[in-house]
Design an enzyme around this catalytic site. Structure first.
Site, PDB file in Angstrom:
ATOM      1  N   ARG A  31       8.703  38.510  41.305  1.00  0.00           N
ATOM      2  CA  ARG A  31       8.546  38.190  39.890  1.00  0.00           C
ATOM      3  C   ARG A  31       7.378  37.220  39.691  1.00  0.00           C
ATOM      4  O   ARG A  31       7.397  36.100  40.227  1.00  0.00           O
ATOM      5  CB  ARG A  31       9.838  37.561  39.358  1.00  0.00           C
ATOM      6  CG  ARG A  31       9.786  37.096  37.910  1.00  0.00           C
ATOM      7  CD  ARG A  31       9.739  38.244  36.944  1.00  0.00           C
ATOM      8  NE  ARG A  31       9.961  37.796  35.582  1.00  0.00           N
ATOM      9  CZ  ARG A  31       9.890  38.580  34.518  1.00  0.00           C
ATOM     10  NH1 ARG A  31       9.617  39.873  34.664  1.00  0.00           N
ATOM     11  NH2 ARG A  31      10.112  38.104  33.313  1.00  0.00           N
ATOM     12  N   SER A  62      39.128  43.778  48.502  1.00  0.00           N
ATOM     13  CA  SER A  62      40.505  43.628  48.039  1.00  0.00           C
ATOM     14  C   SER A  62      41.359  44.819  48.447  1.00  0.00           C
ATOM     15  O   SER A  62      42.515  44.659  48.854  1.00  0.00           O
ATOM     16  CB  SER A  62      40.543  43.460  46.516  1.00  0.00           C
ATOM     17  OG  SER A  62      40.021  42.214  46.129  1.00  0.00           O
ATOM     18  N   PHE A  78      51.418  45.163  47.216  1.00  0.00           N
ATOM     19  CA  PHE A  78      52.221  43.991  47.536  1.00  0.00           C
ATOM     20  C   PHE A  78      52.647  43.343  46.229  1.00  0.00           C
ATOM     21  O   PHE A  78      51.806  42.850  45.477  1.00  0.00           O
ATOM     22  CB  PHE A  78      51.366  43.034  48.364  1.00  0.00           C
ATOM     23  CG  PHE A  78      52.063  41.804  48.899  1.00  0.00           C
ATOM     24  CD1 PHE A  78      52.755  41.849  50.093  1.00  0.00           C
ATOM     25  CD2 PHE A  78      51.982  40.597  48.223  1.00  0.00           C
ATOM     26  CE1 PHE A  78      53.357  40.713  50.614  1.00  0.00           C
ATOM     27  CE2 PHE A  78      52.580  39.456  48.731  1.00  0.00           C
ATOM     28  CZ  PHE A  78      53.275  39.513  49.938  1.00  0.00           C
ATOM     29  N   ALA A 117      45.860  37.020  54.041  1.00  0.00           N
ATOM     30  CA  ALA A 117      44.851  37.528  53.113  1.00  0.00           C
ATOM     31  C   ALA A 117      43.855  36.440  52.721  1.00  0.00           C
ATOM     32  O   ALA A 117      42.653  36.708  52.571  1.00  0.00           O
ATOM     33  CB  ALA A 117      45.538  38.087  51.873  1.00  0.00           C
ATOM     34  N   GLY A 162      16.810  35.381  35.780  1.00  0.00           N
ATOM     35  CA  GLY A 162      16.593  35.361  34.342  1.00  0.00           C
ATOM     36  C   GLY A 162      17.436  36.400  33.633  1.00  0.00           C
ATOM     37  O   GLY A 162      18.598  36.620  33.964  1.00  0.00           O
ATOM     38  N   GLU A 174      45.574  34.656  44.783  1.00  0.00           N
ATOM     39  CA  GLU A 174      46.087  34.196  46.082  1.00  0.00           C
ATOM     40  C   GLU A 174      45.901  32.691  46.258  1.00  0.00           C
ATOM     41  O   GLU A 174      45.529  32.199  47.315  1.00  0.00           O
ATOM     42  CB  GLU A 174      45.435  34.987  47.214  1.00  0.00           C
ATOM     43  CG  GLU A 174      45.792  36.471  47.105  1.00  0.00           C
ATOM     44  CD  GLU A 174      45.335  37.294  48.280  1.00  0.00           C
ATOM     45  OE1 GLU A 174      45.208  36.736  49.375  1.00  0.00           O
ATOM     46  OE2 GLU A 174      45.116  38.497  48.104  1.00  0.00           O
ATOM     47  N   GLY A 175      46.201  31.969  45.191  1.00  0.00           N
ATOM     48  CA  GLY A 175      46.134  30.514  45.222  1.00  0.00           C
ATOM     49  C   GLY A 175      44.988  29.987  44.400  1.00  0.00           C
ATOM     50  O   GLY A 175      43.820  30.199  44.719  1.00  0.00           O
ATOM     51  N   THR A 176      45.313  29.300  43.303  1.00  0.00           N
ATOM     52  CA  THR A 176      44.279  28.722  42.449  1.00  0.00           C
ATOM     53  C   THR A 176      43.624  27.523  43.135  1.00  0.00           C
ATOM     54  O   THR A 176      44.110  27.002  44.147  1.00  0.00           O
ATOM     55  CB  THR A 176      44.884  28.248  41.122  1.00  0.00           C
ATOM     56  OG1 THR A 176      45.844  27.210  41.400  1.00  0.00           O
ATOM     57  CG2 THR A 176      45.569  29.392  40.379  1.00  0.00           C
ATOM     58  N   CYS A 229      52.262  36.096  54.446  1.00  0.00           N
ATOM     59  CA  CYS A 229      51.378  37.236  54.176  1.00  0.00           C
ATOM     60  C   CYS A 229      50.140  36.774  53.407  1.00  0.00           C
ATOM     61  O   CYS A 229      49.005  37.184  53.713  1.00  0.00           O
ATOM     62  CB  CYS A 229      52.115  38.306  53.373  1.00  0.00           C
ATOM     63  SG  CYS A 229      53.567  39.009  54.182  1.00  0.00           S
TER      64      CYS A 229
END
Length: 396
Positions: A280, A103, A141, A254, A351, A375-377, A250
């Protein structure tokens, strides 16, 4: 008759040999970023996440600049001028370490620097881009607001002319790098539509209080921007764009990096789960020998390969002819959802250890809860693709 070829030995992390799609130069970029992350960040990232702060963020940003990662896909002004695929590979490796690290680089290069590079005056470019590329300055930004996320057209931040100056008032929210930034690209309503402004953060009336109490992206600076009648010269406005096309273009830059980065978080979790399952022992056998565990690992491997291949394909298109917004939405929507599901599945393989910061899985899963919606759902990218499929806008 076809010549007989000897198959390569299987790499459990790349069964379908996606690595063979890369050129030697692309592998060199990937390896350089991976080496840097392993040396400089991996030993500390769990502690930074737990503390909610990156130690010496300015020093780290300068090192990222020295490596050429800041604005690496931009041309000139000290930028590396590398390809979209190179940039994507860097994003993948950065986010394999932590989404907060990717990010930082993404907001610096694909939002703040890209806005100035694409829409700024020559003076703005000369003043800021070399310093931002070198990492001696940090950018942010400012688009999202407390009451304006998916609908940026409803922003309240406003700029008005006062003689030759501009005066800005408003608030921005969830701004990466805000509290440590030297410059902010801020979008505001004006009588002439939405405009972008290059705002030095030492401007009187500008403040950026950090947002606390996050359970995601903790190794990342997240802030509010407060613009209290800040006065800027007329030269502060980005001259080459008006309207929401500016900030949205922009964001597409991203979002492309996110499509790659999410696969990095997924790969890191897969690597941890695969190793853990082999070590494990339960009921006298490693849990990797059980059918249900193998089913989980297989599903992760298949989905990781598909998501990475999608990111790579979009990168090749971007380098060849550029991406349409719905193509970027395909990558962002699919790969963030896929990565989050991979991390959740990997967490079940570990676990109780799956919730420990001794392993990267819960950290990646928590981070991806932010990546899923910023940046957009999911909903907005679904409707962007839906509009491309049907020709009908369903946003309202």
């Amino acid at each position: 008759m076809h010549a007989q070829h000897t198959p390569r030995p299987a790499d459990p992390l790349d069964l379908v040999e996606l690595d063979s799609l890369l050129t030697p130069d692309e592998r060199a970029v990937r390896d350089a970023v991976r080496t840097f992350c392993d040396r400089r960040v991996e030993p500390h990232i769990a502690e930074w996440f737990e503390q909610g702060a990156i130690e010496d963020i300015r020093g780290l940003t300068k090192e990222l600049g020295e490596l050429g990662l800041l604005g690496m896909h931009l041309e000139g002004y000290g930028c590396a001028g590398m390809s979209a695929v190179d940039y994507g590979l860097a994003c993948l490796e950065l986010e394999a370490t932590d989404s907060g690290l990717r990010s930082l680089v993404s907001v610096q290069g694909s939002l703040a620097m890209y806005a100035i590079h694409a829409f700024g005056s020559e003076e703005q470019k000369e003043e800021w881009l070399p310093r931002l590329a070198a990492g001696t300055a940090i950018g942010c930004f400012g688009l999202t607001e407390p009451d304006s996320g998916s609908d940026p057209g409803s922003m309240r931040t406003a700029a008005r002319r006062d003689g030759d100056d501009w005066v800005l008032d408003g608030r921005k929210m969830w701004i990466t790098n805000g509290s440590v930034a030297d410059v902010a690209v801020v979008w505001a309503r004006t009588d002439d539509g939405v405009r972008g402004f290059v705002v030095p953060t030492d401007t009187p009336g500008f403040s950026a209080p950090a947002i606390k109490h996050k359970m995601s992206l903790r190794a990342s600076v997240t802030s509010e921007l407060v613009l209290d009648s800040i006065r800027l010269p007329g030269s502060a406005v980005l001259p080459e764009v008006r309207g929401l096309r500016g900030p949205l273009s922009c964001l597409n830059e991203a979002r492309y990096g996110i499509a790659w980065g999410a696969m990095g978080a997924a790969r890191s979790s897969f690597r941890a789960a695969l190793a853990y399952a082999g070590d494990r022992v339960q009921f006298g056998r490693p849990i990797s020998s059980f059918q249900l565990t193998q089913a989980k690992l297989t599903e992760i491997s298949v989905e990781l390969a598909k998501g990475t291949l999608l990111a790579f394909h979009l990168g090749r298109i971007k380098d060849d002819r550029g991406l349409r917004p719905e193509q970027v939405s395909h990558g962002k929507l699919n790969n963030t959802r896929t990565a989050l599901e991979i991390c959740r599945t990997a967490r079940t393989i570990l676990g109780a250890n799956g919730i420990s910061l001794e392993y990267p899985v819960i950290r990646h899963a928590n981070n991806l809860e932010s990546i899923l919606t910023y940046e957009g759902t999911v909903e907005m990218h679904t409707l962007m693709i839906g509009q491309a499929l049907t020709g009908q806008a369903a946003f309202r």
